[in-house]
Design a protein around this motif. Structure first.
Motif, PDB file in Angstrom:
ATOM      1  N   ALA A  30      81.192  17.112  17.766  1.00  7.99           N
ATOM      2  CA  ALA A  30      80.784  16.584  16.693  1.00  7.99           C
ATOM      3  C   ALA A  30      80.185  15.009  16.959  1.00  7.99           C
ATOM      4  O   ALA A  30      78.953  14.856  16.422  1.00  7.99           O
ATOM      5  N   ALA A  31      80.674  14.685  17.909  1.00 16.74           N
ATOM      6  CA  ALA A  31      80.233  13.012  18.223  1.00 16.74           C
ATOM      7  C   ALA A  31      78.966  13.146  19.051  1.00 16.74           C
ATOM      8  O   ALA A  31      77.801  12.508  18.800  1.00 16.74           O
ATOM      9  N   MET A  32      78.743  14.161  19.839  1.00 18.76           N
ATOM     10  CA  MET A  32      77.659  14.480  20.757  1.00 18.76           C
ATOM     11  C   MET A  32      76.539  14.860  19.840  1.00 18.76           C
ATOM     12  O   MET A  32      75.505  14.422  19.951  1.00 18.76           O
ATOM     13  N   ALA A  33      76.827  15.793  18.825  1.00 20.44           N
ATOM     14  CA  ALA A  33      75.764  16.384  17.873  1.00 20.44           C
ATOM     15  C   ALA A  33      75.381  15.053  17.066  1.00 20.44           C
ATOM     16  O   ALA A  33      74.043  15.031  16.546  1.00 20.44           O
ATOM     17  N   HIS A  34      76.239  14.518  16.758  1.00 21.78           N
ATOM     18  CA  HIS A  34      75.646  12.971  15.955  1.00 21.78           C
ATOM     19  C   HIS A  34      74.808  12.189  16.528  1.00 21.78           C
ATOM     20  O   HIS A  34      73.884  11.444  16.161  1.00 21.78           O
ATOM     21  N   SER A  35      75.260  11.977  17.947  1.00 24.72           N
ATOM     22  CA  SER A  35      74.479  11.065  18.758  1.00 24.72           C
ATOM     23  C   SER A  35      73.143  11.728  18.819  1.00 24.72           C
ATOM     24  O   SER A  35      71.884  10.927  19.027  1.00 24.72           O
ATOM     25  N   PHE A  36      73.045  12.949  19.123  1.00 26.87           N
ATOM     26  CA  PHE A  36      71.860  13.584  19.457  1.00 26.87           C
ATOM     27  C   PHE A  36      70.907  13.536  17.944  1.00 26.87           C
ATOM     28  O   PHE A  36      69.698  13.154  18.387  1.00 26.87           O
ATOM     29  N   ALA A  37      71.544  13.603  17.042  1.00 25.90           N
ATOM     30  CA  ALA A  37      70.865  13.586  15.698  1.00 25.90           C
ATOM     31  C   ALA A  37      70.168  12.215  15.539  1.00 25.90           C
ATOM     32  O   ALA A  37      69.070  11.763  15.279  1.00 25.90           O
ATOM     33  N   GLN A  38      71.029  11.077  16.058  1.00 28.00           N
ATOM     34  CA  GLN A  38      70.666   9.758  15.782  1.00 28.00           C
ATOM     35  C   GLN A  38      69.298   9.670  16.661  1.00 28.00           C
ATOM     36  O   GLN A  38      68.284   8.841  16.271  1.00 28.00           O
ATOM     37  N   GLU A  39      69.414  10.085  18.103  1.00 25.46           N
ATOM     38  CA  GLU A  39      68.413   9.762  19.166  1.00 25.46           C
ATOM     39  C   GLU A  39      67.005  10.546  18.777  1.00 25.46           C
ATOM     40  O   GLU A  39      66.081  10.230  18.647  1.00 25.46           O
ATOM     41  N   TYR A  40      67.265  11.712  17.921  1.00 28.45           N
ATOM     42  CA  TYR A  40      66.208  12.485  17.585  1.00 28.45           C
ATOM     43  C   TYR A  40      65.662  11.812  16.477  1.00 28.45           C
ATOM     44  O   TYR A  40      64.178  11.820  16.511  1.00 28.45           O
ATOM     45  N   PHE A  41      66.237  11.316  15.417  1.00 26.06           N
ATOM     46  CA  PHE A  41      65.535  10.692  14.301  1.00 26.06           C
ATOM     47  C   PHE A  41      64.974   9.192  14.553  1.00 26.06           C
ATOM     48  O   PHE A  41      64.316   8.730  13.815  1.00 26.06           O
ATOM     49  N   GLN A  42      65.024   8.870  15.729  1.00 28.74           N
ATOM     50  CA  GLN A  42      64.666   7.561  16.396  1.00 28.74           C
ATOM     51  C   GLN A  42      63.479   7.937  16.987  1.00 28.74           C
ATOM     52  O   GLN A  42      62.369   6.885  17.187  1.00 28.74           O
ATOM     53  N   ILE A  43      62.854   8.941  17.103  1.00 28.52           N
ATOM     54  CA  ILE A  43      61.643   9.276  17.579  1.00 28.52           C
ATOM     55  C   ILE A  43      60.661   9.162  16.471  1.00 28.52           C
ATOM     56  O   ILE A  43      60.932   9.687  15.379  1.00 28.52           O
ATOM     57  N   PRO A  44      59.506   8.431  16.649  1.00 32.79           N
ATOM     58  CA  PRO A  44      58.617   8.363  15.541  1.00 32.79           C
ATOM     59  C   PRO A  44      58.069   9.593  15.080  1.00 32.79           C
ATOM     60  O   PRO A  44      58.161  10.597  15.644  1.00 32.79           O
ATOM     61  N   VAL A  45      57.502   9.802  13.692  1.00 38.39           N
ATOM     62  CA  VAL A  45      57.551  10.906  13.219  1.00 38.39           C
ATOM     63  C   VAL A  45      56.567  11.693  13.522  1.00 38.39           C
ATOM     64  O   VAL A  45      56.768  12.984  13.603  1.00 38.39           O
ATOM     65  N   VAL A  46      55.349  11.465  13.999  1.00 39.82           N
ATOM     66  CA  VAL A  46      54.108  12.270  14.398  1.00 39.82           C
ATOM     67  C   VAL A  46      54.517  12.997  15.644  1.00 39.82           C
ATOM     68  O   VAL A  46      54.637  14.173  16.005  1.00 39.82           O
ATOM     69  N   THR A  47      55.073  12.297  16.739  1.00 40.11           N
ATOM     70  CA  THR A  47      55.733  12.676  17.955  1.00 40.11           C
ATOM     71  C   THR A  47      56.607  13.710  17.611  1.00 40.11           C
ATOM     72  O   THR A  47      56.673  14.688  18.249  1.00 40.11           O
ATOM     73  N   ARG A  48      57.509  13.354  16.915  1.00 40.64           N
ATOM     74  CA  ARG A  48      58.956  14.155  16.529  1.00 40.64           C
ATOM     75  C   ARG A  48      58.339  15.451  16.023  1.00 40.64           C
ATOM     76  O   ARG A  48      58.748  16.502  16.598  1.00 40.64           O
TER      77      ARG A  48
END
Length: 241
Positions: free
Chosen positions: A8-26
């Motif tokens: 769960a911690a890994m998934a949360h960390s991944f989600a945080q990093e994923y949403f740090q990517i700027p919106v168009v690139t993401r």
């Protein structure tokens, strides 16, 4: 219990990093990965995605105008190579010269996509995603002319030569360079119209971002946003200090 908490911690960390990517690139990178995954799982086939003017015009398969930019082939070296370059240079552009100007960045996407589609009517190109990546690389390289690059530890050169090095690499792999030339041509068109012509005597800005895009995408800058530093290294292509 410990394993589930770690997951769960890994998934949360991944989600945080994923949403740090700027919106168009993401959005664009995610769409490319999901499209390739759908093909690998045989949910769809490449024949439903490729650029075909006849099917677009006569059978109204409008989605091909978009999906032809999203597929880079089956999973393998070519796909990974393209995704790394897409993510790296798209993000550096969005966090660099387009920081706080998401609408302008989206407008560059639209400009590149429309011009490539028009060229695609005559170039007999089935998938335009690789050309789009070359366009992004070209624009980034022209706006950072003093950065030194290292390609697979074999070549050292200034950033503006990067698109041509990539074209040579495609040639060595036995691929057609038509796609690379298309990306370079469209990238140069954007760079000339946006950066060169407005600064010439008698020149003026011709590429104007529609106010609708500004209303949709431009938001106040988040002070907690963490940019991807342009000196960060990625893969076998590195930037020398």
């Amino acid at each position: 219990m410990a394993d589930s908490e770690a997951a769960a911690a890994m998934a949360h960390s991944f989600a945080q990093e994923y949403f740090q990517i700027p919106v168009v690139t993401r959005a664009y990178t995610t769409a490319c990965v999901l499209t390739t995954a759908a093909v690998q799982l045989e949910v769809i086939t490449p024949f439903q995605l490729y650029f075909n003017p006849d099917l677009i015009i006569r059978r109204y398969q409008i989605w091909r105008l978009i999906t032809s930019f999203l597929f880079f082939g089956s999973l393998g070296f070519s796909f990974v190579f393209n995704i790394i370059f897409l993510y790296r240079y798209c993000r550096m552009l969005e966090e660099g010269c387009f920081r706080g100007r998401t609408a302008d960045f989206v407008f560059m996407f639209l400009f590149g996509g429309i011009v490539m589609t028009l060229f695609g009517l005559f170039a007999n190109v089935f998938f335009l995603g690789q050309a789009f990546i070359i366009m992004l690389v070209y624009v980034w390289s022209r706006r950072h002319p003093l950065i030194r690059m290292n390609f697979f530890g074999l070549l050292n050169f200034q950033a503006p030569f990067l698109p041509w090095v990539l074209m040579g690499f495609s040639l060595l792999l036995g691929n057609s360079i038509v796609v690379d030339l298309l990306g370079i041509s469209v990238g140069h068109m954007y760079y000339f119209l946006e950066d060169v012509f407005p600064n010439q005597p008698g020149g003026r800005k011709l590429l104007m971002t529609p106010e609708l895009l500004r209303a949709m995408f431009d938001q106040p800058e988040d002070p907690d946003y963490r940019p991807l530093h342009e000196e960060q290294q990625g893969g076998d292509l590195q930037q020398d200090d």
